[in-house]
Design an enzyme around this catalytic site. Structure first.
Site, mmCIF file in Angstrom:
data_model
loop_
_atom_site.group_PDB
_atom_site.id
_atom_site.type_symbol
_atom_site.label_atom_id
_atom_site.label_comp_id
_atom_site.label_asym_id
_atom_site.label_seq_id
_atom_site.Cartn_x
_atom_site.Cartn_y
_atom_site.Cartn_z
ATOM 1 N N ARG A 9 11.414 -1.906 10.996
ATOM 2 C CA ARG A 9 10.221 -1.295 11.896
ATOM 3 C C ARG A 9 10.259 -2.682 12.887
ATOM 4 O O ARG A 9 10.347 -3.615 12.709
ATOM 5 C CB ARG A 9 9.008 -1.403 11.409
ATOM 6 N N LYS A 25 0.880 -1.093 -0.016
ATOM 7 C CA LYS A 25 0.031 0.161 0.033
ATOM 8 C C LYS A 25 0.931 1.345 0.090
ATOM 9 O O LYS A 25 0.636 2.189 -0.636
ATOM 10 C CB LYS A 25 -0.837 -0.151 1.446
ATOM 11 N N ARG A 75 11.869 -5.300 4.617
ATOM 12 C CA ARG A 75 11.701 -3.997 4.554
ATOM 13 C C ARG A 75 12.485 -3.145 5.400
ATOM 14 O O ARG A 75 12.654 -3.711 6.662
ATOM 15 C CB ARG A 75 10.288 -3.766 4.961
ATOM 16 N N ARG A 99 -9.330 0.690 8.906
ATOM 17 C CA ARG A 99 -9.142 -0.839 9.275
ATOM 18 C C ARG A 99 -10.291 -1.729 9.928
ATOM 19 O O ARG A 99 -10.020 -2.940 10.379
ATOM 20 C CB ARG A 99 -7.954 -0.748 10.296
ATOM 21 N N ARG A 119 -0.449 -9.331 13.311
ATOM 22 C CA ARG A 119 -0.841 -8.258 12.424
ATOM 23 C C ARG A 119 -1.795 -8.920 11.236
ATOM 24 O O ARG A 119 -2.868 -8.361 10.838
ATOM 25 C CB ARG A 119 0.111 -7.563 11.839
HETATM 26 P P1 AMP Z 1 0.793 0.745 9.146
HETATM 27 O O1 AMP Z 1 1.978 1.375 9.267
HETATM 28 O O2 AMP Z 1 -0.358 0.704 8.377
HETATM 29 O O3 AMP Z 1 1.214 -0.905 8.876
HETATM 30 O O4 AMP Z 1 0.387 0.660 10.521
HETATM 31 C C1 AMP Z 1 1.036 0.025 11.734
HETATM 32 C C2 AMP Z 1 0.170 -0.128 13.006
HETATM 33 O O5 AMP Z 1 -0.378 1.471 13.405
HETATM 34 C C3 AMP Z 1 -0.772 -1.094 12.713
HETATM 35 O O6 AMP Z 1 -0.467 -2.298 13.051
HETATM 36 C C4 AMP Z 1 -1.733 -0.572 13.937
HETATM 37 O O7 AMP Z 1 -1.243 -0.664 15.306
HETATM 38 C C5 AMP Z 1 -1.780 1.207 14.082
HETATM 39 N N1 AMP Z 1 -2.563 1.664 13.105
HETATM 40 C C6 AMP Z 1 -2.377 1.986 11.907
HETATM 41 N N2 AMP Z 1 -3.677 2.538 11.197
HETATM 42 C C7 AMP Z 1 -4.569 2.016 12.082
HETATM 43 C C8 AMP Z 1 -5.986 2.048 12.162
HETATM 44 N N3 AMP Z 1 -6.530 2.645 10.884
HETATM 45 N N4 AMP Z 1 -6.442 1.654 13.308
HETATM 46 C C9 AMP Z 1 -6.086 1.235 14.142
HETATM 47 N N5 AMP Z 1 -4.618 0.969 14.450
HETATM 48 C C10 AMP Z 1 -3.957 1.527 13.247
#
Ligand code: AMP
Length: 222
Positions: A161, A13, A128, A89, A172
């Site tokens: 990360r 994404k 990554r 999400r 996740r």
């Molecule tokens: P990402 O960078 O999109 O993989 O997000 C990393 C982490 O941020 C996720 O595993 C969640 O802990 C938190 N997070 C990001 N977006 C959301 C969302 N829309 N709702 C809840 N938690 C989020």
């Protein structure tokens, strides 16, 4: 144009959003990036979010929705267009997003569902690397930086990360299947879903998407 990028972690994404930013000239908004920035600055929100991010769990709906509502309400972003990456999400977040956009009579145009398989996801996430300074994305095999550990774009330090380890990736994925996957149907019913085979290489995914857009008679109105 108002877009949502939907898909499991590691579907690409962030990479697609970066590639599309210039092609579509719209803002890329990643809730994960915003939360990580808050964590870096050690704000109250950052401290709260860290407990969830480190475990691979979701930050509560109210917290992220407030974040997105504040962001979208600024600088005519809703009128100018945006791409949401990592939000919504959950179904609650999806409904809240519709409510926010409906207030402006500017509903979403498309939801891009990036479908990817587990072995590809694990390979992508464990390899990554992210630039600590500018957020550019690399991969130790698929997209290595010219100099190990150093960002090609800004010479910033690359890091892995904390949630990109196999154990947290599994959590996740479970969270994704339980909370996020059901919203695919929600958007399908709205007729907004476009499905992409995201196991393919990022350039190919972008080409396929641009073809899909060009074949869509509504695309040029957005
Ligand atoms: P990402 O960078 O999109 O993989 O997000 C990393 C982490 O941020 C996720 O595993 C969640 O802990 C938190 N997070 C990001 N977006 C959301 C969302 N829309 N709702 C809840 N938690 C989020």
């Amino acid at each position: 144009m108002r877009l949502v990028l939907l898909g499991p972690p590691g579907a690409g994404k962030g990479t697609l959003a970066n590639n599309l930013k210039d092609a579509l000239r719209i803002l890329h908004i990643s809730t994960g990036d915003i939360l990580r920035e808050e964590m870096k600055n050690n704000t109250n929100l950052g401290k709260e979010a860290k407990q969830y991010l480190d475990k691979g769990e979701l930050v509560p709906d109210e917290v992220v929705t407030r974040l997105i509502e504040n962001k979208l309400s600024r600088d005519s972003i809703i009128e100018k267009g945006f791409m949401l990456d990592g939000f919504p999400r959950t179904e609650t977040q999806a409904k809240d997003l519709d409510r926010i956009l409906n207030k402006f009579k500017k509903p979403l145009n498309y939801v891009l569902y990036m479908e990817s398989t587990l072995p590809v996801i694990i390979q992508r996430l464990t390899g990554r690397r992210v630039c600590r300074n500018c957020g550019a994305l690399f991969h130790i095999i698929n997209l290595p930086p010219k100099k190990e550990g150093v960002c090609d774009a800004c010479s910033g330090e690359l890091y892995q990360r904390s949630d990109d380890n196999e154990q947290t990736i599994k959590t996740r994925m479970k969270v994704y299947l339980k909370n996020t996957r059901p919203i695919i149907e929600y958007y399908q019913k709205q007729g907004k879903l476009k499905k992409l085979d995201a196991d393919r290489d990022s350039q190919e995914v972008q080409l396929i998407l641009m073809k899909l857009f060009n074949e869509d008679e509504n695309f040029h109105q957005h």
